[in-house]
Design a protein around this motif. Structure first.
Motif, PDB file in Angstrom:
ATOM      1  N   ASN A 250       0.825  -1.208   0.000  1.00  0.00           N
ATOM      2  CA  ASN A 250       0.000   0.000   0.000  1.00  0.00           C
ATOM      3  C   ASN A 250       0.859   1.258   0.000  1.00  0.00           C
ATOM      4  N   GLN A 253       1.866   2.115  -3.485  1.00  0.00           N
ATOM      5  CA  GLN A 253       0.742   2.733  -4.192  1.00  0.00           C
ATOM      6  C   GLN A 253       0.537   4.181  -3.761  1.00  0.00           C
ATOM      7  N   LEU A 254       0.766   4.452  -2.464  1.00  0.00           N
ATOM      8  CA  LEU A 254       0.632   5.823  -1.958  1.00  0.00           C
ATOM      9  C   LEU A 254       1.666   6.734  -2.604  1.00  0.00           C
ATOM     10  N   LYS A 257       0.552   7.615  -6.087  1.00  0.00           N
ATOM     11  CA  LYS A 257      -0.577   8.548  -6.015  1.00  0.00           C
ATOM     12  C   LYS A 257      -0.084   9.963  -5.707  1.00  0.00           C
ATOM     13  N   LEU A 258       0.817  10.103  -4.753  1.00  0.00           N
ATOM     14  CA  LEU A 258       1.324  11.422  -4.369  1.00  0.00           C
ATOM     15  C   LEU A 258       2.161  12.042  -5.485  1.00  0.00           C
ATOM     16  N   LYS A 260       1.732  11.617  -8.680  1.00  0.00           N
ATOM     17  CA  LYS A 260       0.798  12.110  -9.682  1.00  0.00           C
ATOM     18  C   LYS A 260       0.187  13.438  -9.247  1.00  0.00           C
ATOM     19  N   GLN A 261      -0.148  13.548  -7.978  1.00  0.00           N
ATOM     20  CA  GLN A 261      -0.709  14.792  -7.456  1.00  0.00           C
ATOM     21  C   GLN A 261       0.301  15.925  -7.514  1.00  0.00           C
TER      22      GLN A 261
END
Length: 341
Positions: A250, A253-254, A257-258, A260-261
């Motif tokens: 996880n 994956q975090l 995600k970060l 991309k942000q």
């Protein structure tokens, strides 16, 4: 005992019988465990983490009520509560402050010393050790990448040669992959003033960690304790060593995600790094307190592969000392035999 000749420097600095440090582990190093280690003759660190100031202050008082022996307060320099923790220590005046997470600034060490506390800092290179000493650190901890939780990138065997052998003016304690008295004896002979263990004390009767958490430790092999990767230099993250499970997946994956942000300017690098720390604090609580060993964080050092038995803290410390003394006796015999040939 032969070992007494090698304990003097660490013993005098910490003010304890045995310079065996129980490292600060968030959600694990709470008053009960800290007091148990101190009462057994060792030295323990109360984990500051991101604990609200009023709660940490209560924990310090609670620990003081459980032991009249020295213990330390661990402050995480990258914690959102760090600044408030620095202000708080002026009121509680702890005997020892251990800086972790990153390397404190000179003014932060000076501010901490105003409380009357002795200061201990981590160092991963000789230059950092010299800088921390110059800033006012009274002792150094060398922690190899074998350790659990947030780690550096260099093994203890290299740090011993790089830093321990060249640092003589302050006590140097060593950590990372240590779980036996036999290993402790050899590290003391190399010049260490003492040792720090974390994972070993998780498997103690006094540790309040959930039964599921301890059971996983008992079953684990050394290779199960892996360090997390950094996917992109745009998001610098401190590596974490933990037992592989869904929680470590996880985290990967975090990071994606970060990143991309960040690419879309929806979040700053600092905000992303804060989200990373929040993740680890929450995931660790889920495992230690609630017993979620599937998705929670199972922070553990590679020494976990050497541990199977849950014991009282006093027995753990006695075993370390007795086994270290036995090793010193054997080494003395070997040296006498070799010199007579």
């Amino acid at each position: 005992m032969i070992i007494d000749n090698f304990l003097e420097k660490g013993r005098d600095f910490l003010g304890v019988k045995y310079p065996i440090i129980c490292g600060a582990m968030t959600w694990v190093s709470e008053p009960q465990l800290v007091a148990a280690v101190s009462n057994a003759g060792g030295f323990a660190c109360l984990a500051g983490g991101n604990t609200p100031v009023d709660i940490l202050e209560k924990q310090i008082l609670e620990t003081s009520n459980l032991t009249d022996k020295p213990f330390g307060i661990n402050l995480i320099t990258i914690s959102p509560s760090y600044t408030d923790h620095l202000k708080m220590i002026k009121r509680v005046k702890p005997a020892f402050i251990i800086f972790a997470g990153s390397f404190p600034k000179r003014k932060e060490i000076e501010r901490a010393k105003e409380s009357g506390a002795k200061i201990i800092c981590f160092a991963s290179t000789l230059s950092i050790a010299k800088r921390m000493i110059k800033y006012g650190s009274d002792a150094i901890v060398l922690e190899g990448m074998e350790a659990g939780g947030h780690i550096g990138h260099v093994s203890l065997t290299v740090l011993l040669q790089q830093v321990l052998f060249h640092t003589k003016n302050v006590p140097v304690f060593v950590a990372g992959g240590i779980s036996t008295g036999k290993m402790m004896a050899h590290l003391l002979m190399m010049g260490a003033s003492g040792v720090q263990l974390g994972t070993r004390f998780v498997l103690s009767d006094e540790c309040i960690a959930h039964e599921n958490f301890k059971r996983i430790f008992q079953k684990a092999n050394a290779r199960d304790a892996i360090s997390t990767p950094q996917f992109d230099s745009r998001l610098p993250v401190v590596a974490v060593r933990a037992l592989r499970n869904k929680g470590t997946d996880n985290f990967g994956q975090l990071q994606l995600k970060l990143l991309k942000q960040m690419a879309k300017n929806k979040i700053s690098r600092e905000e992303a790094q804060l989200e990373v720390e929040k993740y680890w604090m929450g995931a660790l609580r889920n495992a230690v307190v609630d017993g979620d060993v599937v998705s929670g964080s199972l922070m553990a050092g590679q020494s976990v592969g050497l541990l199977k038995e849950i014991m009282p803290v006093k027995e753990i410390i006695n075993e370390l000392i007795n086994d270290a003394e036995a090793e010193f006796i054997q080494l003395k015999k070997s040296l006498i035999s070799a010199s007579s040939q």
